[in-house]
Design a protein around this motif. Structure first.
Motif, short mmCIF file in Angstrom:
data_model
loop_
_atom_site.label_atom_id
_atom_site.label_comp_id
_atom_site.label_asym_id
_atom_site.label_seq_id
_atom_site.Cartn_x
_atom_site.Cartn_y
_atom_site.Cartn_z
N PHE A 32 0.65 -1.27 0.10
CA PHE A 32 -0.08 -0.16 0.03
C PHE A 32 1.07 1.21 0.10
O PHE A 32 2.03 1.07 0.28
CB PHE A 32 -0.88 0.03 1.12
N THR A 33 0.12 2.57 -0.22
CA THR A 33 0.75 3.61 -0.18
C THR A 33 0.85 4.36 1.04
O THR A 33 -0.30 4.62 1.67
CB THR A 33 0.41 4.46 -1.30
N ALA A 34 1.99 4.57 1.66
CA ALA A 34 1.91 4.96 2.97
C ALA A 34 2.00 6.53 2.73
O ALA A 34 2.72 7.03 2.01
CB ALA A 34 3.06 4.49 3.97
N LEU A 35 1.57 7.44 3.88
CA LEU A 35 1.73 8.71 3.70
C LEU A 35 1.98 9.33 4.94
O LEU A 35 1.58 9.09 5.97
CB LEU A 35 0.33 9.49 3.36
N TYR A 36 3.02 10.39 4.92
CA TYR A 36 3.69 11.18 6.26
C TYR A 36 3.10 12.50 6.14
O TYR A 36 3.68 13.26 5.16
CB TYR A 36 4.80 10.86 6.42
N PRO A 37 2.08 12.89 6.81
CA PRO A 37 1.63 14.41 6.88
C PRO A 37 2.51 15.15 7.62
O PRO A 37 2.79 14.88 8.92
CB PRO A 37 0.28 14.41 7.16
N TYR A 38 2.67 16.51 7.35
CA TYR A 38 3.32 17.31 8.12
C TYR A 38 2.96 19.07 7.97
O TYR A 38 2.72 19.12 6.77
CB TYR A 38 4.85 17.27 8.16
N VAL A 39 3.09 19.81 9.05
CA VAL A 39 2.56 21.15 8.64
C VAL A 39 4.00 21.95 8.44
O VAL A 39 4.81 21.75 8.97
CB VAL A 39 2.04 21.67 10.06
N SER A 40 3.99 22.64 7.26
CA SER A 40 5.09 23.55 6.86
C SER A 40 4.72 24.53 5.79
O SER A 40 3.38 24.79 5.39
CB SER A 40 6.25 22.35 6.36
N SER A 41 5.57 25.02 5.04
CA SER A 41 5.23 26.14 4.05
C SER A 41 6.61 25.73 2.73
O SER A 41 7.45 25.13 3.23
CB SER A 41 5.40 27.46 4.47
N PHE A 42 6.17 26.31 1.76
CA PHE A 42 7.10 25.83 0.57
C PHE A 42 8.34 26.48 0.93
O PHE A 42 9.54 26.06 0.56
CB PHE A 42 6.69 26.62 -0.62
N ASP A 43 8.33 27.66 1.40
CA ASP A 43 9.77 28.52 1.67
C ASP A 43 10.63 27.84 2.98
O ASP A 43 11.60 28.18 3.06
CB ASP A 43 9.49 30.15 2.06
N SER A 44 9.97 27.22 3.84
CA SER A 44 10.58 26.61 4.87
C SER A 44 10.33 25.05 5.10
O SER A 44 10.18 24.65 6.32
CB SER A 44 10.31 27.21 6.06
N LYS A 45 10.30 24.39 4.04
CA LYS A 45 10.02 23.04 4.24
C LYS A 45 10.73 22.05 4.84
O LYS A 45 11.98 22.31 4.79
CB LYS A 45 10.03 22.22 2.64
N LEU A 46 10.14 21.18 5.69
CA LEU A 46 10.84 20.27 6.76
C LEU A 46 11.85 19.49 6.33
O LEU A 46 12.73 19.07 6.92
CB LEU A 46 9.85 19.83 7.73
N ASN A 47 11.66 18.99 4.98
CA ASN A 47 12.48 17.91 4.44
C ASN A 47 12.57 16.66 5.36
O ASN A 47 13.66 16.28 5.56
CB ASN A 47 13.93 18.58 3.80
N PRO A 48 11.60 15.96 5.70
CA PRO A 48 11.79 15.06 6.39
C PRO A 48 12.54 13.60 5.69
O PRO A 48 12.48 13.42 4.75
CB PRO A 48 10.38 14.26 6.93
N ILE A 49 13.31 13.05 6.51
CA ILE A 49 13.99 11.84 5.84
C ILE A 49 13.25 10.63 6.31
O ILE A 49 13.02 10.49 7.53
CB ILE A 49 15.39 11.65 6.59
#
Length: 483
Positions: free
Chosen positions: A112-129
């Protein structure tokens, strides 16, 4: 009256003024040194409502429910990495380790397709690993729209300002149904409406010595039949009652950052029949302040709104790169926001909020495309990292998400008692369709961090807490003890 009496009266008045002024200064100084403490608004569960809310940490989810998958979650807040710069004393960011074990309790393999949601904005994206069984996952980014709403700035305005979500309850309302996530995974709109473009080039002030030479275009239009957008303009007049409209921009010098930038007037609906070009001494464009010799080459052509917005998006990207320091990467590119995604979000906002949108907002009534470009870049939103997972029958896999989170805070100089406190919060199941068996929290608190308020029931020795899945929202409010 004698000269001596006049002199004494003058001295007395002067002394009185000095005494009154000194008394006022004393009151002012006392008030500044003893600011009125702002009452800290709190949520029903006791968590503070901060002036700047960074959003909760969301749990892992998937594109659809996956029967037979049970999930154990451990979320770690690593408070050992903090920064007390930026003008206030307190935590600036926490490293988050959001760990999951997903168990397949069925006799069939599950993909299945897992999704990880997070609050951010385009100018300061969290870039999760994101790693799966220790290997970095290949992810695909999807973007939700602006997560907040709009508010007024006076008695005659209702939607002029951005009104961002101020607590987790706002996200609870946002995700009350599937509309937000469905929109995030839907195709971007195609804006194929025909437009007339007036593109300005070879712009000159004619040798004027004016402090802020300005070029203006004036024309007639029926506001009921025509919509006008601009890019590269910064002024205008709107007179619907007279069918009159005017747009203008400062004429840049060759060493200005915006010299040679794209400038265009975009007309949708009935085309403008004629126009006048005039130079002025400044952006006021007042009669009597004209300058002679100001000019531009204007090329008119026909295209679609979508195509011209694509051209503008490319110009915006290139301008962002040019204005970024040589040894740095432009924020959009550093955040992994592709030009295609940025363009798609711009089209989506145009379709929703612009003067031709389904839900027009006063914030965008001037038709300046820059207003929409800027907000698309800085809007807070929920971003989704999608990646594929396969769990063999009867087996389990581990997923870990790592990123740095700034946290919520109060601004300095406001008299708030939460000044210097950083708030972190997370939700246990909001927005997720996965079945959680248990969740726990680990706190890495070995660097002089004081817990001001919390509802996690953390063990002060083990820095560990088992969480109640019936509690939707947990929070930690902390500050540095480093004086």
């Amino acid at each position: 009256m004698s000269k001596d009496k006049k002199k004494n009266n003058h001295v007395n008045r002067t002394l009185a003024i000095i005494i009154i002024a000194s008394f006022c200064l004393l009151i002012l100084a006392f008030g500044m040194s003893h600011p009125r403490k702002r009452e800290i608004p709190v949520l029903e569960d006791g968590g503070s409502i901060f002036m700047s809310y960074d959003g909760p940490v969301f749990p892992l989810t998937s594109s659809e429910a996956v029967p037979g998958i049970e999930v154990v979650r451990e979320i770690e807040f690593d408070l050992s990495d903090y920064d007390v710069s930026y003008g206030y004393r307190g935590l600036r960011q926490s490293k988050i380790h959001d760990r999951y074990v997903l168990m397949n309790t069925t006799t069939e393999d599950k993909t299945f397709t897992a999704l990880y949601p997070y609050v951010s904005s385009f100018d300061s994206k969290l870039n999760p690993i994101i790693t799966v069984n220790g290997n970095e996952a290949e992810t695909r980014l999807h973007s939700g729209m602006y997560s907040g709403d709009f508010s007024g700035a006076g008695s005659n305005t209702e939607s002029l300002n951005l009104n961002e979500i101020s607590s987790w309850e706002g996200y609870q309302a946002l995700l009350a149904d599937d509309a937000y996530i469905e929109a995030a995974f839907s195709d971007y709109p195609t804006l194929d409406e025909p437009v007339y473009v007036y593109e300005f080039s070879e712009i000159s002030d004619g040798g004027s010595d004016a402090a802020a030479p300005t070029l203006s275009i004036e024309f007639s239009m029926d506001y009921n039949q025509t919509a006008v957008f601009t890019y590269g303009f910064n002024g205008g007049r709107f007179e619907p009652e007279n069918n009159y409209s005017q747009r203008s921009f400062f004429i840049p010098a060759k060493d200005d950052y915006d010299y040679g930038m794209l400038r265009m007037l975009i007309v949708m609906g009935d085309d403008i029949a004629a126009y006048d070009i005039q130079g002025y001494q400044n952006g006021g464009c007042k009669p009597g302040e004209e300058i002679e010799g100001a000019e531009a080459v204007i090329r008119r052509y026909e295209t679609t709104l979508g195509d011209i917005l694509k051209t503008i998006t490319t110009a915006h990207y290139e301008q962002s790169i040019r204005t970024t320091a040589v040894d740095e990467v432009a924020p959009l590119i550093a955040g992994g926001i592709s030009e295609e995604m940025f363009y798609g979000e711009l089209c989506r906002v145009f379709k929703q909020y612009s003067i031709i949108g389904n839900d027009t907002k006063e914030r965008y009534q001037t038709g300046m495309v820059e207003d929409l470009l800027s907000d698309v870049e800085f809007y807070k939103r929920i971003l989704y990292e999608a990646f594929e997972i396969t769990i063999p029958a009867g087996e389990s896999i581990s997923v870990e998400v790592e990123f740095k989170k700034r946290g919520s805070f109060d601004f300095g100089g406001t008299g708030g008692r939460n000044f210097g406190v950083t708030g972190y919060d997370f939700v246990t199941q909001l927005g997720s369709v996965l079945s959680f068996k248990e969740q726990s929290l680990v706190l890495n608190n070995d660097n002089g961090i004081e817990i001001v308020k919390q509802n996690v029931g953390i063990d002060p020795v083990q820095n560990h807490a088992e969480l109640d899945l019936n509690v939707e929202h947990y929070y930690l409010e902390v500050r540095s003890t480093d004086k």
